[in-house]
Design an enzyme around this catalytic site. Structure first.
Site, PDB file in Angstrom:
ATOM      1  N   ASP A 110      51.248  41.880  39.649  1.00 50.07           N
ATOM      2  CA  ASP A 110      49.863  42.022  38.552  1.00 50.07           C
ATOM      3  C   ASP A 110      50.273  41.416  37.184  1.00 50.07           C
ATOM      4  O   ASP A 110      51.512  41.374  36.732  1.00 50.07           O
ATOM      5  CB  ASP A 110      49.618  43.696  38.618  1.00 50.07           C
ATOM      6  CG  ASP A 110      48.163  43.716  37.658  1.00 50.07           C
ATOM      7  OD1 ASP A 110      47.605  42.944  37.447  1.00 50.07           O
ATOM      8  OD2 ASP A 110      48.056  45.025  37.299  1.00 50.07           O
ATOM      9  N   HIS A 111      49.392  41.415  36.237  1.00 50.96           N
ATOM     10  CA  HIS A 111      49.509  41.122  34.812  1.00 50.96           C
ATOM     11  C   HIS A 111      49.474  42.371  34.046  1.00 50.96           C
ATOM     12  O   HIS A 111      48.361  42.890  34.114  1.00 50.96           O
ATOM     13  CB  HIS A 111      48.655  39.756  34.578  1.00 50.96           C
ATOM     14  CG  HIS A 111      48.865  38.587  35.022  1.00 50.96           C
ATOM     15  ND1 HIS A 111      47.943  37.782  35.314  1.00 50.96           N
ATOM     16  CD2 HIS A 111      50.131  37.849  35.134  1.00 50.96           C
ATOM     17  CE1 HIS A 111      48.302  36.610  35.501  1.00 50.96           C
ATOM     18  NE2 HIS A 111      49.778  36.546  35.738  1.00 50.96           N
ATOM     19  N   TYR A 170      44.231  43.605  35.529  1.00 52.95           N
ATOM     20  CA  TYR A 170      43.358  43.561  36.760  1.00 52.95           C
ATOM     21  C   TYR A 170      43.408  42.265  37.560  1.00 52.95           C
ATOM     22  O   TYR A 170      42.609  41.885  38.275  1.00 52.95           O
ATOM     23  CB  TYR A 170      41.791  43.921  36.599  1.00 52.95           C
ATOM     24  CG  TYR A 170      41.692  45.012  35.457  1.00 52.95           C
ATOM     25  CD1 TYR A 170      42.512  46.232  35.291  1.00 52.95           C
ATOM     26  CD2 TYR A 170      40.897  44.890  34.318  1.00 52.95           C
ATOM     27  CE1 TYR A 170      42.267  47.001  34.341  1.00 52.95           C
ATOM     28  CE2 TYR A 170      40.801  45.557  33.323  1.00 52.95           C
ATOM     29  CZ  TYR A 170      41.446  46.836  33.287  1.00 52.95           C
ATOM     30  OH  TYR A 170      41.412  47.881  32.391  1.00 52.95           O
ATOM     31  N   HIS A 171      44.778  41.673  37.657  1.00 49.03           N
ATOM     32  CA  HIS A 171      44.880  40.624  38.224  1.00 49.03           C
ATOM     33  C   HIS A 171      45.966  40.855  39.568  1.00 49.03           C
ATOM     34  O   HIS A 171      46.943  40.085  39.955  1.00 49.03           O
ATOM     35  CB  HIS A 171      45.580  39.371  37.464  1.00 49.03           C
ATOM     36  CG  HIS A 171      44.665  39.050  36.610  1.00 49.03           C
ATOM     37  ND1 HIS A 171      45.389  38.417  35.430  1.00 49.03           N
ATOM     38  CD2 HIS A 171      43.473  39.268  36.221  1.00 49.03           C
ATOM     39  CE1 HIS A 171      44.360  38.185  34.527  1.00 49.03           C
ATOM     40  NE2 HIS A 171      43.056  38.529  35.133  1.00 49.03           N
ATOM     41  N   LEU A 172      45.588  41.912  40.362  1.00 53.44           N
ATOM     42  CA  LEU A 172      46.553  42.358  41.582  1.00 53.44           C
ATOM     43  C   LEU A 172      46.699  41.262  42.645  1.00 53.44           C
ATOM     44  O   LEU A 172      45.241  40.893  42.996  1.00 53.44           O
ATOM     45  CB  LEU A 172      46.212  43.804  41.915  1.00 53.44           C
ATOM     46  CG  LEU A 172      46.419  44.887  41.161  1.00 53.44           C
ATOM     47  CD1 LEU A 172      45.578  44.827  39.776  1.00 53.44           C
ATOM     48  CD2 LEU A 172      46.125  46.306  42.203  1.00 53.44           C
TER      49      LEU A 172
END
Length: 539
Positions: free
Chosen positions: A293-294, A472-474
């Site tokens: 994630d980021h 929210y870049h899972l």
């Protein structure tokens, strides 16, 4: 009724896949979605994502387990639970990533996934105002809006600051250049969100061979004794059903949902499955592993000039912005709130940009109470946020229970490496460097958060641990690779050790891409549709 393909999840990948596979009128496609319809004004209006940020009707509203390196906090992880998936509730920044991201996919044993291989599939997505060029296309379904010329005037201060710092400023992060500052592009057209549901799926739903079922939750895969996946078991208001796929089942339930369904079906790490009393059907220890994630942190500033706070906080400002949007499809509600930003190098960079910045002409706090609304701060303000492009830390998704209704355990394992901790300190100092540039210093009254008392490396790291969160870049939990010991799918996205099963969504990323991941997810689905139909070449 039998189908050729059953696709689980009508998100950014699943909606696109269903549309592409149903182009063949002889092929019957069933698309299953746990959430409801996206036929609503709030999914068309770009600013409508604020309404869905804490809405359990459209959002799974997951949270991580307590994170050791994040002050023991549970980190919020919203995921779309609606037609269009997370692509229906995101902020619509359209970034592909940089060349090395995809060349690393290929180097990890995935032929056909290098940058030059995937560029044509990115182009195939776009209906871009630049027309047909080496980098863009005017023939795809997804309308793209370069926000340049439409953003709030204070964004020009960020670009001016970059020039003053002798950093490059350019127009297109999806073109020949990636490093530098600019105005983001968005998957918005004529003031409306351009999700894959809106642009691919909705036009395709008139086909007799495509069926969409909403508010049905897949509980497990059906696997015969030979290792062939023959269908799915699902639960709806009508009870439990079993449906059959003649050719393939395709999981597009996302980086959390896809590994969950695999594990509920006996596909995963044998020890983890045994702990839940689930019989092993395929030993794939990487199922749920490699979670990436980021991690984001925001710096808040009080401004001496008006910002979007002034326009959107008072009730009359909201009313005017709403009227402007309804009448003309323009104004702040027709854009993403993340307007300017870019990709930059710090001392930890290894030859390519390692930090992404977001300049937001509005400052707002994520409310602790999920029932509260996202509201601008009560003063003229803006924020500058960062995330590392390619963090080293890896986490895991596991089952909390064999009950399909139970949310899985999400452990991102943020800041697990020394490099990741060093990089976020450097990113914090990059923001401070921007804020010392004359163009931004001239309009800044004060840094509100973290404030002037936060100066040392230890203090900056502490700020991130106490205030930072997911952007929210899972991704990565069904990793693509050649070896079943450390990956879940092969280069054609087929699940190792089984037949008739693929995974097509963000979970297959071998490594996270540099930037927002919605465009790469849709690219993966475009290429997957060709792989499934037997034609992978596109130039």
């Amino acid at each position: 009724m039998d189908y050729d393909y059953i696709i689980v999840g009508a998100g950014s990948a699943g909606s696109l896949l269903a549309a592409r596979l149903s182009e063949d009128p002889a092929t019957r496609v069933l698309l299953l979605e746990a959430g409801g319809s996206d036929r609503s004004f709030w999914f068309d209006m770009p600013a409508g994502y604020a309404r869905n940020y804490f809405n359990p009707e459209t959002n799974w509203m997951y949270s991580s387990e307590p994170e050791p390196e994040m002050a023991g906090r549970r980190i919020y992880a919203p995921r779309g639970k609606v037609q269009g998936g997370s692509g229906s509730i995101n902020a619509m920044i359209w970034v592909r990533g940089q060349r090395r991201d995809f060349d690393d996919w290929a180097a990890a044993g995935n032929p056909g996934w290098g940058f030059d291989d995937v560029l044509p599939w990115f182009r195939r997505l776009e209906h871009h105002p630049a027309g047909n060029t080496d980098w863009h296309s005017a023939e795809g379904p997804v309308g793209i809006t370069p926000m340049k010329g439409k953003t709030h005037p204070i964004c020009d201060r960020f670009l001016a600051a970059a020039r003053e710092l002798q950093l490059p400023v350019f127009d297109d992060f999806n073109g020949a250049q990636f490093e530098g500052a600019g105005i983001y592009e968005t998957n918005i057209a004529a003031g409306k969100r351009q999700s894959s549901s809106k642009t691919y799926l909705t036009p395709a739903l008139s086909r007799a061979n495509l069926t969409l079922r909403l508010k049905v939750e897949v509980t497990r895969l059906v696997i015969d004794d030979s290792g062939q996946v023959t269908g799915v078991e699902l639960r709806s208001s009508d009870g439990v059903e079993t449906l059959t796929a003649r050719r393939e089942v395709i999981l597009s339930a996302g980086a959390i949902g896809s590994p969950k369904i695999l594990m509920l079906s006996g596909i995963g790490d044998p020890d983890d499955l045994a702990a839940q009393g689930i019989a092993v059907r395929a030993a794939l220890p990487a199922a749920g592993a490699n979670l990436q994630d980021h991690l984001c942190a925001s710096f808040y500033y009080r401004s001496s000039v008006p910002t979007l706070n002034d326009e959107l906080r008072p009730w009359w400002g909201k009313l005017w912005a709403g009227m402007r949007y309804v009448l003309t499809r323009s104004g702040p509600l027709a854009l993403s709130v993340n307007q300017a930003g870019g990709f930059f190098r710090t001392d930890s960079a290894e030859g390519v940009p390692n930090i992404q910045l977001y300049f937001n002409p509005m400052s707002y706090r994520i409310p602790a109470n999920p029932k509260a609304r996202l509201e601008p701060e009560p003063y003229p303000g803006f924020l500058l946020a960062f995330n590392s492009c390619r963090p080293d830390s890896r986490g895991r998704v596991t089952l909390a229970s064999a009950d399909p209704a139970a949310a899985p355990l999400i452990r991102p394992n943020y800041l697990a490496t020394e490099r990741d901790r060093r990089e976020v300190i450097e990113a914090s100092r990059l923001i401070r460097r921007f804020m010392q540039a004359p163009a931004l210093r001239a309009v800044t009254v004060e840094e509100v958060t973290p404030g002037p008392g936060c100066e040392s490396d230890a203090q900056l790291l502490s700020h991130l641990r106490e205030q930072g969160g997911s952007i929210y870049h899972l991704c990565g939990t069904c990793r693509m690779g050649p070896d079943a010991a450390d990956s879940v799918v092969d280069a054609e996205l087929r699940v190792h050790g089984l037949r008739g099963l693929r995974v097509v969504d963000a979970s297959v990323f071998p490594n996270i891409t540099s930037g927002n991941i919605n465009a790469p997810v849709m690219m993966v689905a475009e290429r997957a549709s060709a792989l499934i139909r037997g034609g992978a070449a596109l130039r």
